[in-house]
Design a protein around this motif. Structure first.
Motif, PDB file in Angstrom:
ATOM      1  N   MET A  28       0.821  -1.205   0.000  1.00 49.56           N
ATOM      2  CA  MET A  28       0.000   0.000   0.000  1.00 49.56           C
ATOM      3  C   MET A  28       0.862   1.265   0.000  1.00 49.56           C
ATOM      4  O   MET A  28       0.523   2.249  -0.645  1.00 49.56           O
ATOM      5  N   GLN A  29       1.967   1.226   0.745  1.00 46.98           N
ATOM      6  CA  GLN A  29       2.843   2.393   0.773  1.00 46.98           C
ATOM      7  C   GLN A  29       3.446   2.660  -0.597  1.00 46.98           C
ATOM      8  O   GLN A  29       3.561   3.814  -1.027  1.00 46.98           O
ATOM      9  N   GLU A  30       3.798   1.567  -1.294  1.00 47.48           N
ATOM     10  CA  GLU A  30       4.352   1.719  -2.639  1.00 47.48           C
ATOM     11  C   GLU A  30       3.316   2.325  -3.588  1.00 47.48           C
ATOM     12  O   GLU A  30       3.632   3.202  -4.397  1.00 47.48           O
ATOM     13  N   LEU A  31       2.063   1.857  -3.453  1.00 43.38           N
ATOM     14  CA  LEU A  31       0.993   2.394  -4.287  1.00 43.38           C
ATOM     15  C   LEU A  31       0.756   3.867  -3.989  1.00 43.38           C
ATOM     16  O   LEU A  31       0.606   4.687  -4.902  1.00 43.38           O
ATOM     17  N   TRP A  32       0.740   4.213  -2.712  1.00 46.93           N
ATOM     18  CA  TRP A  32       0.519   5.609  -2.316  1.00 46.93           C
ATOM     19  C   TRP A  32       1.630   6.504  -2.852  1.00 46.93           C
ATOM     20  O   TRP A  32       1.359   7.584  -3.384  1.00 46.93           O
ATOM     21  N   ASP A  33       2.865   6.054  -2.708  1.00 45.44           N
ATOM     22  CA  ASP A  33       3.991   6.842  -3.209  1.00 45.44           C
ATOM     23  C   ASP A  33       3.902   7.014  -4.730  1.00 45.44           C
ATOM     24  O   ASP A  33       4.252   8.067  -5.265  1.00 45.44           O
ATOM     25  N   ARG A  34       3.433   5.972  -5.388  1.00 45.27           N
ATOM     26  CA  ARG A  34       3.309   6.033  -6.844  1.00 45.27           C
ATOM     27  C   ARG A  34       2.251   7.043  -7.270  1.00 45.27           C
ATOM     28  O   ARG A  34       2.430   7.771  -8.248  1.00 45.27           O
ATOM     29  N   VAL A  35       1.146   7.094  -6.523  1.00 42.21           N
ATOM     30  CA  VAL A  35       0.038   7.985  -6.886  1.00 42.21           C
ATOM     31  C   VAL A  35       0.368   9.440  -6.570  1.00 42.21           C
ATOM     32  O   VAL A  35       0.136  10.338  -7.379  1.00 42.21           O
ATOM     33  N   VAL A  36       0.900   9.705  -5.375  1.00 42.92           N
ATOM     34  CA  VAL A  36       1.114  11.092  -4.950  1.00 42.92           C
ATOM     35  C   VAL A  36       2.460  11.641  -5.401  1.00 42.92           C
ATOM     36  O   VAL A  36       2.687  12.853  -5.350  1.00 42.92           O
ATOM     37  N   GLY A  37       3.349  10.776  -5.848  1.00 38.57           N
ATOM     38  CA  GLY A  37       4.667  11.249  -6.277  1.00 38.57           C
ATOM     39  C   GLY A  37       4.611  11.957  -7.620  1.00 38.57           C
ATOM     40  O   GLY A  37       3.606  11.934  -8.332  1.00 38.57           O
ATOM     41  N   THR A  38       5.695  12.598  -7.947  1.00 41.56           N
ATOM     42  CA  THR A  38       5.787  13.295  -9.239  1.00 41.56           C
ATOM     43  C   THR A  38       6.609  12.455 -10.215  1.00 41.56           C
ATOM     44  O   THR A  38       7.406  11.617  -9.814  1.00 41.56           O
ATOM     45  N   GLN A  39       6.357  12.708 -11.488  1.00 39.11           N
ATOM     46  CA  GLN A  39       7.078  12.029 -12.552  1.00 39.11           C
ATOM     47  C   GLN A  39       7.766  13.072 -13.428  1.00 39.11           C
ATOM     48  O   GLN A  39       7.309  14.222 -13.508  1.00 39.11           O
ATOM     49  N   PRO A  40       8.843  12.709 -14.090  1.00 34.17           N
ATOM     50  CA  PRO A  40       9.530  13.683 -14.961  1.00 34.17           C
ATOM     51  C   PRO A  40       8.648  14.085 -16.135  1.00 34.17           C
ATOM     52  O   PRO A  40       7.795  13.310 -16.588  1.00 34.17           O
ATOM     53  N   ASP A  41       8.828  15.306 -16.601  1.00 35.13           N
ATOM     54  CA  ASP A  41       8.053  15.784 -17.748  1.00 35.13           C
ATOM     55  C   ASP A  41       8.341  14.937 -18.974  1.00 35.13           C
ATOM     56  O   ASP A  41       9.497  14.576 -19.236  1.00 35.13           O
ATOM     57  N   PRO A  42       7.295  14.618 -19.750  1.00 40.46           N
ATOM     58  CA  PRO A  42       7.520  13.876 -20.989  1.00 40.46           C
ATOM     59  C   PRO A  42       8.179  14.769 -22.033  1.00 40.46           C
ATOM     60  O   PRO A  42       8.291  15.991 -21.835  1.00 40.46           O
ATOM     61  N   PRO A  43       8.599  14.215 -23.150  1.00 39.98           N
ATOM     62  CA  PRO A  43       9.209  15.050 -24.204  1.00 39.98           C
ATOM     63  C   PRO A  43       8.255  16.140 -24.684  1.00 39.98           C
ATOM     64  O   PRO A  43       7.031  15.956 -24.694  1.00 39.98           O
ATOM     65  N   ARG A  44       8.799  17.261 -25.077  1.00 40.64           N
ATOM     66  CA  ARG A  44       7.966  18.379 -25.521  1.00 40.64           C
ATOM     67  C   ARG A  44       7.109  18.007 -26.719  1.00 40.64           C
ATOM     68  O   ARG A  44       5.971  18.445 -26.842  1.00 40.64           O
ATOM     69  N   TRP A  45       7.676  17.186 -27.614  1.00 38.26           N
ATOM     70  CA  TRP A  45       6.910  16.825 -28.798  1.00 38.26           C
ATOM     71  C   TRP A  45       5.664  16.033 -28.431  1.00 38.26           C
ATOM     72  O   TRP A  45       4.615  16.155 -29.090  1.00 38.26           O
ATOM     73  N   LEU A  46       5.724  15.250 -27.337  1.00 36.20           N
ATOM     74  CA  LEU A  46       4.571  14.477 -26.909  1.00 36.20           C
ATOM     75  C   LEU A  46       3.460  15.393 -26.421  1.00 36.20           C
ATOM     76  O   LEU A  46       2.274  15.159 -26.708  1.00 36.20           O
ATOM     77  N   MET A  47       3.820  16.433 -25.683  1.00 37.91           N
ATOM     78  CA  MET A  47       2.818  17.383 -25.213  1.00 37.91           C
ATOM     79  C   MET A  47       2.105  18.048 -26.387  1.00 37.91           C
ATOM     80  O   MET A  47       0.883  18.233 -26.374  1.00 37.91           O
ATOM     81  N   ALA A  48       2.872  18.400 -27.427  1.00 34.74           N
ATOM     82  CA  ALA A  48       2.289  19.070 -28.584  1.00 34.74           C
ATOM     83  C   ALA A  48       1.452  18.113 -29.422  1.00 34.74           C
ATOM     84  O   ALA A  48       0.332  18.445 -29.844  1.00 34.74           O
ATOM     85  N   VAL A  49       1.959  16.924 -29.650  1.00 32.33           N
ATOM     86  CA  VAL A  49       1.253  15.954 -30.501  1.00 32.33           C
ATOM     87  C   VAL A  49      -0.079  15.552 -29.873  1.00 32.33           C
ATOM     88  O   VAL A  49      -1.094  15.428 -30.578  1.00 32.33           O
ATOM     89  N   THR A  50      -0.111  15.340 -28.570  1.00 33.23           N
ATOM     90  CA  THR A  50      -1.369  14.952 -27.930  1.00 33.23           C
ATOM     91  C   THR A  50      -2.421  16.057 -28.055  1.00 33.23           C
ATOM     92  O   THR A  50      -3.605  15.776 -28.224  1.00 33.23           O
ATOM     93  N   GLY A  51      -1.985  17.316 -28.000  1.00 31.36           N
ATOM     94  CA  GLY A  51      -2.924  18.411 -28.200  1.00 31.36           C
ATOM     95  C   GLY A  51      -3.479  18.433 -29.609  1.00 31.36           C
ATOM     96  O   GLY A  51      -4.683  18.650 -29.818  1.00 31.36           O
ATOM     97  N   ILE A  52      -2.631  18.182 -30.599  1.00 32.89           N
ATOM     98  CA  ILE A  52      -3.076  18.157 -31.988  1.00 32.89           C
ATOM     99  C   ILE A  52      -4.030  16.995 -32.231  1.00 32.89           C
ATOM    100  O   ILE A  52      -5.056  17.133 -32.915  1.00 32.89           O
TER     101      ILE A  52
END
Length: 233
Positions: A1-25
């Motif tokens: 449960m602690q591992e799951l909680w850490d996974r949910v509330v933790g932060t992840q590195p930003d994805p590549p910029r192209w991914l942010m743009a492509v998903t919007g398109i």
């Protein structure tokens, strides 16, 4: 449960910029393409009816059920005074909720909470499922929830990031199209019981003004959230 909680509330590195743009398109293309938009509109309906339900509860009304239909329409039933502030808030919430949810998701993504965005989506769907009162509605929620769960639990980080950004962009952009569709139906006299017309009856403010307010709120949400997402990129 602690591992799951850490996974949910933790932060992840930003994805590549192209991914942010492509998903919007891709989200924009999905909203503009009628054959694609038709089935995906159910996602907007889920957010719309969930907004009615949440507003009803927060304003002191008693929620009795939610129905989602295969034609992408829906209805949320609540008990309380037929007029007054609670009814106005409940009627207003539907058309602006998809965009508000998108803006909330954008804030989470901009702060690196990709997994949290997906799990909050799952929580929203699970709570709605408890109030669904028809088979198709339950089926739609289970399918959408199953997809979100599979991505959040089984997919690699890059896939999770792409899906989360796509979902948020879609809610932000898709929140605007139903407002235009609503006004078109009103012009043809086919939406006498729409949220805007109910608000007009409740407040004596013309329905067209409420449609315009829906559009303004959703456009502001899109503009603000896009700024957050692009700044993060």
């Amino acid at each position: 449960m602690q591992e799951l909680w850490d996974r949910v509330v933790g932060t992840q590195p930003d994805p590549p910029r192209w991914l942010m743009a492509v998903t919007g398109i891709v989200a924009l293309a999905a909203v503009l393409n009628r054959p694609v938009w038709r089935p995906l509109r159910t996602v907007v309906t889920i957010a719309h009816e969930g907004g009615h339900a949440l507003a009803a509860l927060l304003s002191g009304r008693r929620l009795t059920g939610i129905r989602l239909h295969s034609d992408t329409s829906g209805v949320t039933l609540s008990v309380g005074r037929p007029t007054g502030f609670g009814m106005v808030v409940t009627a207003f919430a539907g058309y602006v909720t998809p965009s508000l949810l998108g803006m909330g998701g954008a804030a989470l993504l901009a702060s690196g909470h990709i997994t949290m965005t997906l799990w909050i989506t799952l929580l929203w769907l699970a709570l709605m499922l408890t109030m669904i009162r028809n088979v198709y509605g339950a089926f739609a929620l289970v399918v959408v929830g199953g997809v979100v769960f599979a991505v959040s639990w089984l997919a690699k980080y890059q896939v999770q990031a792409g899906f989360a950004y796509l979902l948020v962009w879609f809610l932000l952009i898709a929140g605007i199209r139903p407002v235009f569709e609503l006004q078109q139906l009103r012009r043809r006299g086919q939406a006498q019981w729409s949220d805007a017309d109910q608000l007009a009856t409740l407040t004596r403010i013309p329905g067209a003004a409420w449609v315009g307010l829906f559009g303004v709120v959703n456009a502001v949400c899109l503009g603000v959230a896009a700024g957050w997402l692009l700044a993060a990129a």
